[in-house]
Design a protein around this motif. Structure first.
Motif, short mmCIF file in Angstrom:
data_model
loop_
_atom_site.label_atom_id
_atom_site.label_comp_id
_atom_site.label_asym_id
_atom_site.label_seq_id
_atom_site.Cartn_x
_atom_site.Cartn_y
_atom_site.Cartn_z
N LYS A 8 1.02 -0.93 -0.03
CA LYS A 8 0.16 0.11 -0.10
C LYS A 8 0.81 1.19 -0.02
CE LYS A 8 -4.08 -1.75 2.21
NZ LYS A 8 -4.82 -1.60 3.50
N LYS A 9 1.96 1.12 0.61
CA LYS A 9 2.61 2.39 1.07
C LYS A 9 3.96 2.34 -0.08
CE LYS A 9 1.54 2.73 6.00
NZ LYS A 9 2.13 2.59 7.31
N ASP A 10 4.59 1.34 -0.35
CA ASP A 10 6.02 1.62 -0.99
C ASP A 10 6.14 0.74 -2.39
OD1 ASP A 10 6.98 2.73 1.21
OD2 ASP A 10 7.02 0.78 2.53
N LEU A 11 4.77 0.34 -2.82
CA LEU A 11 4.88 -0.39 -4.09
C LEU A 11 5.95 0.10 -5.34
CD1 LEU A 11 3.67 -2.87 -5.42
CD2 LEU A 11 1.99 -1.21 -6.51
N LYS A 12 6.15 1.17 -5.24
CA LYS A 12 6.84 1.98 -6.30
C LYS A 12 8.54 1.44 -6.02
CE LYS A 12 7.14 5.88 -9.61
NZ LYS A 12 6.62 6.99 -10.09
N ASP A 13 8.68 1.48 -4.75
CA ASP A 13 10.06 1.43 -4.25
C ASP A 13 10.32 0.07 -3.97
OD1 ASP A 13 10.10 4.32 -3.56
OD2 ASP A 13 9.45 4.13 -1.68
N ILE A 14 9.57 -0.95 -3.94
CA ILE A 14 10.15 -2.53 -3.86
C ILE A 14 9.92 -3.03 -5.36
CG2 ILE A 14 9.33 -2.34 -1.64
CD1 ILE A 14 6.94 -4.01 -2.56
N ILE A 15 9.45 -2.38 -6.41
CA ILE A 15 9.24 -3.16 -7.51
C ILE A 15 10.44 -3.10 -8.56
CG2 ILE A 15 8.13 -1.05 -8.81
CD1 ILE A 15 6.48 -3.24 -10.51
N LYS A 16 11.00 -4.05 -9.04
CA LYS A 16 11.80 -3.94 -9.88
C LYS A 16 11.39 -4.77 -11.29
CE LYS A 16 16.19 -3.86 -7.60
NZ LYS A 16 17.62 -4.45 -7.05
N ILE A 17 11.88 -4.40 -12.52
CA ILE A 17 11.38 -5.02 -13.81
C ILE A 17 12.42 -5.39 -14.45
CG2 ILE A 17 9.55 -3.31 -14.06
CD1 ILE A 17 11.19 -1.98 -16.03
N SER A 18 12.04 -6.62 -15.26
CA SER A 18 12.99 -7.28 -16.04
C SER A 18 12.52 -7.38 -17.50
CB SER A 18 13.49 -8.85 -15.60
OG SER A 18 12.39 -9.39 -15.33
N PHE A 19 13.14 -7.92 -18.27
CA PHE A 19 12.77 -8.05 -19.66
C PHE A 19 13.09 -9.55 -20.30
CE2 PHE A 19 13.68 -3.85 -18.93
CZ PHE A 19 12.43 -3.05 -19.57
N GLN A 20 12.02 -10.26 -20.69
CA GLN A 20 12.10 -11.65 -21.36
C GLN A 20 11.89 -11.42 -22.75
OE1 GLN A 20 9.91 -15.16 -19.87
NE2 GLN A 20 11.82 -16.07 -20.03
N PRO A 21 12.75 -11.64 -23.63
CA PRO A 21 12.73 -11.64 -24.96
C PRO A 21 11.90 -12.83 -25.62
CG PRO A 21 15.00 -11.82 -24.32
CD PRO A 21 14.41 -12.17 -23.30
N ILE A 22 11.10 -12.27 -26.73
CA ILE A 22 10.18 -13.23 -27.50
C ILE A 22 10.67 -13.22 -28.83
CG2 ILE A 22 7.69 -13.58 -28.29
CD1 ILE A 22 6.70 -11.76 -25.90
N TYR A 23 10.81 -14.47 -29.10
CA TYR A 23 11.53 -14.87 -30.32
C TYR A 23 10.64 -15.48 -31.50
CZ TYR A 23 15.28 -17.20 -33.46
OH TYR A 23 16.20 -17.36 -34.52
N CYS A 24 10.88 -14.76 -32.64
CA CYS A 24 9.96 -15.04 -33.93
C CYS A 24 10.72 -16.02 -34.58
CB CYS A 24 9.78 -14.05 -34.66
SG CYS A 24 8.68 -14.29 -35.98
N LEU A 25 10.09 -17.38 -34.70
CA LEU A 25 10.77 -18.45 -35.36
C LEU A 25 10.95 -18.52 -36.90
CD1 LEU A 25 8.93 -21.34 -33.40
CD2 LEU A 25 11.22 -20.86 -33.36
N PHE A 67 -0.08 1.03 -13.54
CA PHE A 67 0.27 2.35 -13.91
C PHE A 67 1.56 2.62 -13.54
CE2 PHE A 67 -4.22 4.02 -13.03
CZ PHE A 67 -4.72 3.54 -14.17
N ILE A 68 2.16 1.79 -12.68
CA ILE A 68 3.75 1.94 -12.37
C ILE A 68 4.66 1.34 -13.65
CG2 ILE A 68 5.79 1.17 -10.99
CD1 ILE A 68 3.79 1.43 -8.57
N ILE A 69 4.05 0.26 -14.01
CA ILE A 69 4.69 -0.38 -15.15
C ILE A 69 4.67 0.60 -16.55
CG2 ILE A 69 4.48 -2.25 -16.87
CD1 ILE A 69 5.69 -3.05 -14.12
#
Length: 236
Positions: A8-25, A67-69
């Motif tokens: 409720k209070k610190d969502l933006k501070d505790i989130i980390k994002i990563s990126f997973q590639p999507i491959y076209c065959l 919304f953070i994303i």
């Protein structure tokens, strides 16, 4: 649960994002990256992503995560002109302030793909109208986790999505002929209604070769690439 107050209070501070590639065959290259979220607080340590989502949905604040994303990917889809895929809750999409929040990505709409996982109850007709509007803006819409849970055929036909992701759960049964037959049947069904198909959760060469033999369009999973933390992704 202690972490509820942290969310409720610190969502933006505790989130980390990563990126997973999507491959076209077919094109034999990475065509987009899905943004995944991880949560870590000094007070309680790492919090499982599923628990975070369930908790935010329970307290009616899943839109805050979405919304953070949206804020975090602005630089990638607008300034860097990259194709990025994000998950959004139907409840977020239906909010009155959603389009305003999304508008920061306006110049990058053509680079944006939105995955929808149907959880909870919502006004389905209103969701359909909003999805069609997003498509008019140039945003690509994908149904996630098919055919698990609520992501069923009836909803798929109504939503007019651009693509479908086949859930990893179906791959777990490839050790049997019956399991392979079920997976193949799902692929054939999606081909008949002309949906772009992504196979999720590819973790072995055998799984990759199997889905490739079925003519699937794109693949995603640890065998292709593990999620890349944002700080490392920026260096690539």
């Amino acid at each position: 649960m202690e972490y509820i107050e942290i969310l409720k209070k610190d969502l933006k501070d505790i989130i980390k994002i990563s990126f997973q590639p999507i491959y076209c065959l077919k094109e034999k290259k990475i065509v987009t990256h899905e943004v995944l979220s991880r949560f870590h607080s000094e007070k309680v340590g790492t919090i499982e992503t599923l628990k975070v989502i369930e908790a935010l949905e329970k307290i009616g604040e899943i839109h805050k995560l979405d919304f953070i994303i949206i804020e975090k990917i602005k630089d990638y889809v607008v300034k860097r002109d990259m194709n990025i895929c994000i998950n959004l809750s139907p409840k977020t999409i239906l909010r009155d302030d959603f389009l305003e929040k999304l508008s920061i990505l306006e110049k990058g709409y053509k680079n944006l793909e939105v995955e929808i996982t149907e959880r909870g109850s919502f006004n389905y007709n209103q969701l359909l109208k909003r999805i069609l509007y997003l498509k008019k803006l140039g945003i690509k819409i994908t149904m996630d986790d098919f055919p698990i849970g609520n992501s069923n055929l009836e909803n798929l036909l109504k939503m007019h999505v651009d693509g479908v992701k086949i859930d990893r759960e179906l791959l777990k049964n490839l050790c049997s002929d019956k399991g392979k037959g079920i997976y193949k049947s799902v692929v054939n069904l999606l081909k008949n209604i002309e949906n772009e198909i992504t196979a999720e959760g590819i973790e072995t060469k055998e799984e990759l070769e199997f889905v490739k033999s079925l003519g699937i369009d794109k693949v995603q999973g640890y065998y292709i690439s593990k999620p890349i933390l944002e700080e490392d992704f920026k260096k690539i």
